[in-house]
Enzyme design. Structure first.
Site, short mmCIF file in Angstrom:
data_model
loop_
_atom_site.label_atom_id
_atom_site.label_comp_id
_atom_site.label_asym_id
_atom_site.label_seq_id
_atom_site.Cartn_x
_atom_site.Cartn_y
_atom_site.Cartn_z
N GLU A 275 -27.01 -22.84 -22.34
CA GLU A 275 -27.60 -24.19 -22.27
C GLU A 275 -26.57 -25.04 -21.56
O GLU A 275 -25.43 -25.16 -22.03
CB GLU A 275 -27.91 -24.67 -23.68
CG GLU A 275 -28.70 -25.94 -23.72
CD GLU A 275 -27.87 -27.09 -24.20
OE1 GLU A 275 -27.52 -27.93 -23.35
OE2 GLU A 275 -27.56 -27.14 -25.40
N CYS A 312 -25.74 -33.61 -24.00
CA CYS A 312 -26.46 -32.92 -22.93
C CYS A 312 -27.80 -33.60 -22.66
O CYS A 312 -28.41 -33.38 -21.62
CB CYS A 312 -26.65 -31.45 -23.26
SG CYS A 312 -27.21 -31.18 -24.92
#
Ligand code: NAP
Length: 539
Positions: A275, A312
């Site tokens: 990720e 993120c």
């Protein structure tokens, strides 16, 4: 930089590697973590793992797998619950180590600890219920013409030892006992963590809690290991080790893609679930700005700066169509964001990268500054900045699409809805995309919404992208480079699916089938039997 002498406060941090249940410090290379608020090294020294220690951890994990993979769901659930309890039992020392090594506030540390324990418990609940193994049974039809149909039964099985690379920005929830570790252990896979060098002390304390849980619940030695390193070599060796069968990663695009390539060059390639970066586009449709522009500008000032922008899901890109409402939104966003006090960033390296990124993007053609916090701050504090640019300049310049990790965002002023749609089609894959507007605009701006949906893992209506709920329906991932496999999530209980593979049993004797596939359904789980969902026995 002035080097001050650190105070000795930690009791439990040894700086050693945990090779299964044994502590080990065979190497001569050591490193320290850093307190970004005081701008000094911490008192702890960590021994970088040697090649022998990496091999020992992988071999123990592989041996542990032969036993652990066969444990019942409830036995593994007890293990996960014990990990959560042991993390909580670490008390204040864990919280103060976290805040010291990350510069993040105590409230955040406690919240993230709660989330980490909640994740472990959510997987325990999933295991106790048991249906997650997707048992699918097609019973035999010996009389079928022209050929008899055979008995075939399928379910999910763990793939083997997993290497986990935690992120800098979530020392608990995406690190040592974070979502990757919890989901892999739940699946039946031993875990070897490559400890994040910025919070190795926090990582060691959490590792000690996991090993107490191993002992308490009778798990095999090697089901968990924690390796220290301050460079990329340990992680590379781990990914290349033949006994490692999968990789979980959260961090930069550079790091994630490097490990992905390495794993694919092995004699036996293995999956890497990374990720990585995202700028999380937010599309402000006309009514959002004309009716609630001020409110959204204030909310986004908060979202861009939350946690010093080190998420993120930070909104790094806001897109609107040129008009007076967009001008007003830009003005309020600029005023509101400049009012906020900057926060300490995780580490001088993260702060330096932030400064470089801000500088690089501010000097691109066509960019103008909307807001820039200029008052002097302590070292490692991230001064927020917001730029604006025309849609055509943004379209032509891929540099403007890159993530600046920190409190930074760009507002793109598009000429019209077509230009906005073109930009979305050309954007790299993203974790999230947000639409601000009126529900009726979803239809009016169908092409815009469709373009956004095709580039993201999670599409949000009238909200902010920061904040990721941990629940079964969450998708935290997205098309490359947001993640290396958009079919999977790293948050929520579906994350377990990354660490399993289906196996079919053909014509297998009842007594030798796994419980999940037996006719009398001893686990009382939901299964698909002859294409019907049922938890009944097969007569
Ligand atoms: P990172 O630099 O990618 O590091 C993550 C982990 O992977 C670390 O343990 C690192 O080890 C290891 N690693 C990195 N590159 C590697 C390679 N080529 N080979 C083997 N191991 C490698 O991420 P980070 O430390 O979390 O933060 C740095 C940057 O990542 C940020 O500035 C930000 O851009 C991005 N980031 C993104 C997210 C997200 O979720 N999208 C989250 C956090 C950070 P070493 O440090 O020992 O080299």
């Amino acid at each position: 930089m002035e080097i001050r002498k650190p105070q000795i406060t930690g009791k439990m941090i040894t700086g050693k590697n945990y090779i299964g249940n044994e502590q080990s410090a065979k190497g001569s290379k050591t490193y320290s973590t850093f307190d970004p608020k005081l701008n000094i090294a911490t008192e702890w020294n960590f021994y970088e793992a040697t090649e022998d220690e990496i091999d020992a951890a992988a071999t123990k994990a592989y041996n542990a797998f032969q036993e652990y993979k066969n444990f019942s769901g409830s036995k593994k659930a007890d293990f996960l619950i014990a990990i959560a309890e042991e993390i909580e039992a670490l008390g204040d020392e864990l919280i103060s180590t976290y805040t010291k090594e990350s510069g993040l506030p105590e409230g955040r540390a406690k919240g993230e600890r709660g989330r980490t324990m909640g994740q472990l418990k959510a997987f325990a609940t999933l295991l106790k219920e048991g249906s997650w193994v997707e048992a699918t049974i097609d019973t035999a039809q010996p009389e079928r013409e022209p050929f008899p149909k055979l008995d075939i039964r399928k379910m999910l099985f763990p793939i083997g030892p997993i290497a986990v690379f935690g992120s800098s920005n979530f020392p608990f929830a995406f690190s040592t006992a974070g979502g990757d570790t919890a989901s892999a252990l739940a699946a039946g896979c031993p875990v070897i963590v490559k400890s994040h060098p910025m919070h190795a002390g926090t990582g060691e304390l959490v590792s000690s809690a996991i090993l107490k849980a191993v002992e308490r619940t009778g798990m095999p030695d090697g089901v968990f290991s924690n390796l220290n390193s301050s460079g990329i070599e340990v992680g590379q060796q781990l990914v290349l080790h033949p006994k490692v069968k999968g990789v979980g990663f959260t961090g930069s695009i550079k790091g994630g893609t490097a490990l992905y390539k390495l794993a694919n060059e092995r004699n036996e390639p293995i999956p890497v679930f990374a990720e990585m970066g995202s700028i999380n586009p937010v599309v402000a449709l006309p009514s959002a700005l004309s009716e609630n522009g001020t409110e959204w500008a204030k909310k986004y000032a908060g979202s861009i700066t939350l946690g010093a922008g080190q998420f993120c899901t930070n909104p790094g890109l806001i897109l609107g169509i040129k008009n007076t409402s967009l001008n007003q939104f830009i003005e309020v966003l600029g005023t509101e964001i400049e009012k906020l006090e900057p926060s300490c960033m995780l580490h001088p390296n993260i702060h330096n990268n932030f400064e470089k990124g801000k500088q690089e993007l501010s000097t691109q053609d066509g960019t103008d500054v909307i807001a820039s916090y200029e008052t002097a701050v302590d070292p490692n504090y991230g001064q927020q900045k917001v730029l604006t640019v025309n849609g055509s300049d943004f379209l032509e310049n891929p540099k403007l699409h890159q993530e600046v990790f920190g409190p930074f965002s760009i507002v793109v002023q598009c000429a019209n809805a077509n230009e906005l749609t073109d930009i979305l089609h050309q954007l790299e894959g993203q974790l999230t995309g947000t639409i601000l507007g009126d529900a009726s605009e979803i239809k009016t701006f169908e092409e815009v919404v469709d373009a956004l949906q095709s580039r993201v893992g999670r599409i949000i209506f009238n909200g902010v992208p920061t904040g990721v709920e941990v629940c079964p329906s969450m998708l935290h991932g997205g098309p490359f480079p947001a993640s290396t496999d958009s079919r999977f999530t790293s948050v929520g209980t579906s994350a377990i699916k990354r660490w399993v593979r289906p196996v079919s049993y053909q014509n297998w004797p009842q007594q030798s089938l796994p419980d999940a596939l037996k006719n009398d359904n001893p686990l009382h789980i939901m299964r698909i039997v002859d294409s019907e969902h049922t938890n009944s026995k097969i007569d």
